[in-house]
Enzyme design. Sequence first.
Site: not given
Lengths: 386, 130
Positions: B37, B62, B106
């Site tokens: 993922c 990220c 996240c």
Amino acid sequence: MKRIYMDHAATTPLAPEVLEAMIPYFSKRYGNPSSLHSFGREAREAVDDARTEVAALLNAEPSEIYFTSGGTESDNLAIKGIARKNKKKGRHIITSSIEHPAVLEVCKALTREGFEVTYLPVTSEGLVEIGAVEEAVREDTILISVMHANNEIGTIQPLEEIGRLAGEKEIYFHTDGVQTAGKIPVDVNSLGLDAFSLSGHKLYGPKGAGALYIRKGVRIESIQQGGGHERGLRSGTENVPGIVGLGKAARIAEENMAEESERVRSLRDRIKEFVLNEIEDSWLNGHPVKRLPSNLNFGFKYIEGESLLLYLDAKGVAASTGSACSSKKLAASHVLSAIGLSPVESHGSLRMTLGMANTEEDADYACRAIFDSVKRLREMSAMRPE
Amino acid sequence: MSQPGYSEKVMDHFMNPRNVGVIEDPDGYGKVGNPTCGDVMEMFIRVKDDRIEDIKFRTFGCGAAIATSSMTTEMALGKTVEEGMKITRQDVAGELGGLPPNKMHCSNLAADALHMAIEDYRNKAAGQKG
């Protein structure tokens, strides 16, 4: 801060001479090319001159060039226009699995009109194999559309072989040449092409201007109705300044191509050598040789591409990534998946596409920026060598 | 210049993350996520008198993943483990001035990693008493 643009596959800056050529057509020479008076005539002449320049870039006849709003429209017009006009002959289309969405999504839309599409696989280096094309061809195949060079990994396809096959089987052959027009030689005749899409802003021309080459005699219908401009194929008053800019950009590209592509290739190889030698657990996606001179697509283990892109951006280096995290749909790049990268591997991808403004100094600065950013992100990564 | 949708505070925590690293022999450790993922986070805590005395993280992911990890450590530092368990993803995202909708997961992970580290600490502590 120093800013270095290394995302030329996304768009290019307008060449100063192109801008200069365009300006009068916004102000003084604003005529409609369809008008019969002197204002119209000077606009018509400018459009015809640009047509000649674009034709020369592709070794085509001016009458085979149709101006559009860009690459996406050219792909739409070529594929939908040819498919719909020839559906009595057959309803099968062949394309590759690594096309730009401007081709893939058009093919997908055509399946809702009763067309069938075969998506060719590619090798781990991103090549369409001629054997796969041969196998995919059917009695009812009417169109093959395979891109010239891939926008993400830069792999250049064997168009000549595919063109020959298409010619023998009397199947129309279209290619999305958005990444190659003006960058590497394109000869629509030796490549056996029936249609070729290009876009102005990828070759130092303006956004909003593109062209479609259609070989004389190809059966195609328009996809938008109106006043019958562009010999009935693309209605809508011509974007005269844009077309003038595209023509100028095509001429400059043709004049500089040999020299500029060698220059860019050497910069690219300089960065490639540095990264692959100095950064552990890095690799190059795409083909080592059959590749656009401007394209680099690296993979880095243990880090994620969006993070890397933003760290580079903070150092003034503009690049792009095929990481899922950077896409709107949070899906990994379909191109990187098609060449066999796992989702984890495609997360760490970085695309750098070089161009006119880049110097050797820029290349060295970018190398340092990549090295430092990768190192920093790896230090904070929860992933590391086993 | 910043990623569309990333607030200034997200960019700050992403570019200058707080509490990066590891704690040797931590009192609590949590690791969440899945490389497929695109996000893997680990958190290490040192606890004294039920208070989070030190906290470190390492994250693969990220900008939002790194920023939320950093923010979570900052929010948890000095809090009691009880208070730490109450930190939610909404708290983390809120503290960062919001996250783009497609990046909300996240912040979920960062809070989860913290909670897992606290659970680990509690399990260890219970084991010692027993």
